[in-house]
Design a protein around this motif. Structure first.
Motif, PDB file in Angstrom:
ATOM      1  N   ALA A   4      -5.199   7.543  -7.295  1.00 60.44           N
ATOM      2  CA  ALA A   4      -4.349   6.413  -6.896  1.00 60.44           C
ATOM      3  C   ALA A   4      -3.041   6.358  -7.675  1.00 60.44           C
ATOM      4  O   ALA A   4      -2.030   5.887  -7.158  1.00 60.44           O
ATOM      5  CB  ALA A   4      -5.111   5.102  -7.071  1.00 60.44           C
ATOM      6  N   THR A   5      -3.041   6.814  -8.923  1.00 56.11           N
ATOM      7  CA  THR A   5      -1.866   6.599  -9.774  1.00 56.11           C
ATOM      8  C   THR A   5      -1.118   7.872 -10.166  1.00 56.11           C
ATOM      9  O   THR A   5       0.108   7.849 -10.292  1.00 56.11           O
ATOM     10  CB  THR A   5      -2.266   5.868 -11.077  1.00 56.11           C
ATOM     11  OG1 THR A   5      -3.163   6.683 -11.837  1.00 56.11           O
ATOM     12  CG2 THR A   5      -2.930   4.544 -10.771  1.00 56.11           C
TER      13      THR A   5
ATOM     14  N   VAL B 169      -2.735   9.464  -2.979  1.00 58.17           N
ATOM     15  CA  VAL B 169      -1.515   8.713  -2.730  1.00 58.17           C
ATOM     16  C   VAL B 169      -0.339   9.663  -2.497  1.00 58.17           C
ATOM     17  O   VAL B 169      -0.200  10.687  -3.172  1.00 58.17           O
ATOM     18  CB  VAL B 169      -1.215   7.792  -3.931  1.00 58.17           C
ATOM     19  CG1 VAL B 169       0.228   7.305  -3.928  1.00 58.17           C
ATOM     20  CG2 VAL B 169      -2.170   6.607  -3.927  1.00 58.17           C
TER      21      VAL B 169
ATOM     22  N   ASP C  23      -2.573  -1.412  -5.012  1.00 56.23           N
ATOM     23  CA  ASP C  23      -1.390  -0.540  -4.993  1.00 56.23           C
ATOM     24  C   ASP C  23      -0.160  -1.276  -5.508  1.00 56.23           C
ATOM     25  O   ASP C  23       0.712  -0.672  -6.136  1.00 56.23           O
ATOM     26  CB  ASP C  23      -1.133  -0.024  -3.572  1.00 56.23           C
ATOM     27  CG  ASP C  23      -2.137   1.053  -3.167  1.00 56.23           C
ATOM     28  OD1 ASP C  23      -2.932   1.465  -4.038  1.00 56.23           O
ATOM     29  OD2 ASP C  23      -2.134   1.467  -1.996  1.00 56.23           O
TER      30      ASP C  23
ATOM     31  N   ARG D   4      -1.460   7.588   2.235  1.00 54.07           N
ATOM     32  CA  ARG D   4      -2.406   8.504   1.627  1.00 54.07           C
ATOM     33  C   ARG D   4      -2.641   9.706   2.523  1.00 54.07           C
ATOM     34  O   ARG D   4      -2.531   9.608   3.748  1.00 54.07           O
ATOM     35  CB  ARG D   4      -3.732   7.784   1.335  1.00 54.07           C
ATOM     36  CG  ARG D   4      -3.649   6.864   0.117  1.00 54.07           C
ATOM     37  CD  ARG D   4      -4.885   5.988  -0.031  1.00 54.07           C
ATOM     38  NE  ARG D   4      -4.956   5.369  -1.350  1.00 54.07           N
ATOM     39  CZ  ARG D   4      -4.244   4.311  -1.727  1.00 54.07           C
ATOM     40  NH1 ARG D   4      -3.381   3.746  -0.882  1.00 54.07           N
ATOM     41  NH2 ARG D   4      -4.378   3.818  -2.953  1.00 54.07           N
TER      42      ARG D   4
ATOM     43  N   SER E 109       0.837  -1.203   0.000  1.00 50.95           N
ATOM     44  CA  SER E 109       0.000   0.000   0.000  1.00 50.95           C
ATOM     45  C   SER E 109       0.867   1.247   0.000  1.00 50.95           C
ATOM     46  O   SER E 109       2.014   1.239   0.461  1.00 50.95           O
ATOM     47  CB  SER E 109      -0.928   0.024   1.221  1.00 50.95           C
ATOM     48  OG  SER E 109      -0.179   0.203   2.404  1.00 50.95           O
TER      49      SER E 109
END
Length: 464
Positions: A382-383, A49, A340, A40, A37
């Motif tokens: 997330a990316t 993230v 992740d 965050r 993970s």
């Protein structure tokens, strides 16, 4: 060569089989891939993230019971999308029962004439594309059945209806220069002016919609000449076909009243989406209110209205089921903590690639991630915090990284079986995703080639 191509597409399994296969694959990956993970942090109330914070954690492989438990949990997670499928179907059911949709489409075709049917296909493809660009994705779900009635009235089939509506809206939404979920979130994370670089994105979106329109007309001509080549053979077209000759159609006062109620509902939705931050629950409520008003305007009895509700729900049930079933894949990813890990491993593969290849590879990696995180804003959060600094270290501007992300996320949605919105809208056309993939795959390849060319140009001019 043609027989091999058909043989390949004929091997595409049924949608239920396909999704269950992905569920098993994800469950197995929780035993193969290490759990991990990123840290965050909350930015404007959204979990984002922290770059370079990936770490492995204790593995949480998914057992057999957990794998099957993920399915009802998926339905629970997708309940809002599931219900908007039902609500949209109920609204369309009432409009269809009032004969307003049939009379409106019949009158439109009568006025324009069947001689202009190819032009109608092109115009409607761009109209649905513009809806995707400007309005959103699931927000347009109630518009899909209208394309089905129109396509059948012109002599097309349900697959053509899906191409006109679902294909165009997916491309329009995915490549929209003003997409708030992908471009907007990306520009905010990259600290770039909101929706900057719109010219290149607009040109790419227009060209991609042109490809979709061309392919729709090409398919229409093919099935008109060779009906046996239709990809919609055996699909249920009940309640969607015109019941009398074109020349007999006209709109009466009740029809106009139903159309006005429907348009007022759409305007209300647009106002709510852009000014009040409405999402699917509010849209579902408006759909149900429109359905009730259409029933009252058509002077339906309470029994007729009740039967219309249940009949509409029955027709929409398979699509609603597929949405929940697809969402169980996301639940499995969270159970196994491998989402992740997949993002981290794919970003690591980009290190050391040549400049032009790194931009294209970044887009491809986002396509892969999209099958596991089928949410534009969720995938961005997330990316992109990982991809933006990685892109800069490779020599790519932040604008290019966001463009690569938008292309990878947006175009892969055309064949993404885990995307609830796609499954929901295909269900409104009564088209199973395995047949849809066979239809849309050539379009996807063509549009991807266009998009990768746009990426190469962006790198060449240092698009920023």
């Amino acid at each position: 060569m043609t027989s091999k191509k058909l043989s390949f597409f004929n091997r595409i399994p049924h949608a239920i089989t396909m999704l269950f296969g992905i569920i098993i694959l994800v469950a197995l990956l929780t035993y193969i891939l290490p759990a991990g993970s990123y840290e965050r942090e909350l930015i404007d109330g959204r979990s984002t993230v922290v770059p370079n914070s990936y770490k492995t954690i204790e593995s949480t492989p998914v057992g057999l019971l957990d794998m099957f438990t993920a399915i009802p949990l998926g339905f629970k997670a997708a309940v809002e999308i599931i219900f908007i499928v039902l609500a949209g179907a109920i609204m369309f059911g009432f409009m269809e029962k009032s004969n307003a949709v049939e009379n409106a489409v019949g009158t439109l075709v009568k006025k324009l004439g069947l001689k202009k049917k190819y032009l109608i296909i092109v115009i409607m493809t761009f109209i649905y594309g513009i809806l995707g660009v400007a309005v959103g994705y699931e927000n347009n779900i109630a518009m899909v059945p209208i394309a089905a009635v129109l396509s059948l009235a012109l002599g097309g089939d349900l697959m053509l209806a899906a191409g006109i509506s679902v294909g165009a809206m997916t491309i329009g939404f995915g490549l929209s220069p003003i997409n708030p979920y992908t471009v907007g979130t990306g520009h905010k994370l990259a600290e770039l002016p909101m929706f900057s670089g719109a010219l290149l994105r607009s040109v790419l979106c227009f060209l991609a919609l042109s490809v979709m329109a061309y392919y729709n007309v090409r398919y229409f001509k093919k099935i008109s000449t060779h009906p046996d080549k239709s990809l919609s053979k055996g699909l249920d077209i009940s309640e969607l076909t015109l019941s009398r000759p074109i020349q007999e159609y006209s709109l009466n006062q009740k029809n106009w009243l139903v159309i006005i109620i429907f348009m007022a509902g759409l305007l209300t939705i647009l106002y709510g989406v852009f000014n009040l931050n409405w999402y699917v629950n509010e849209l579902s409520a408006v759909f149900l209110m429109v359905a009730l008003l259409c029933g009252l305007a058509s002077r339906m009895s309470a029994t007729t209205m009740s039967e219309t509700v249940l009949k509409s729900v029955a027709l929409a049930a398979p699509g609603a089921f597929m949405v929940g079933f697809a969402t169980s894949i996301k639940v499995l990813m969270e159970m196994g903590n491998i989402g992740d890990t997949i993002s981290y491993q794919l970003s690591s593969l980009l290190q050391g690639l040549p400049l032009y290849l790194s931009a294209i590879s970044m887009s491809i990696s986002q396509s892969v991630i999209n099958f596991f995180i089928p949410s534009g804003s969720g995938q961005a959060l997330a990316t992109l915090p990982v991809m933006l600094p990685l892109g800069e270290s490779l020599g790519l501007s932040r604008q290019i990284t966001i463009l690569a992300f938008q292309i990878g996320d947006g175009l892969s949605n055309l064949i993404n079986p885990t995307l609830g919105g796609l499954i929901a809208m295909l269900s409104m056309c009564r088209v199973p995703i395995n047949r849809w993939i066979r239809f849309i795959f050539p379009v996807l390849v063509s549009v991807l080639c266009l998009a990768f060319l746009a990426l190469i140009i962006a790198v060449a001019v240092n698009y920023s």
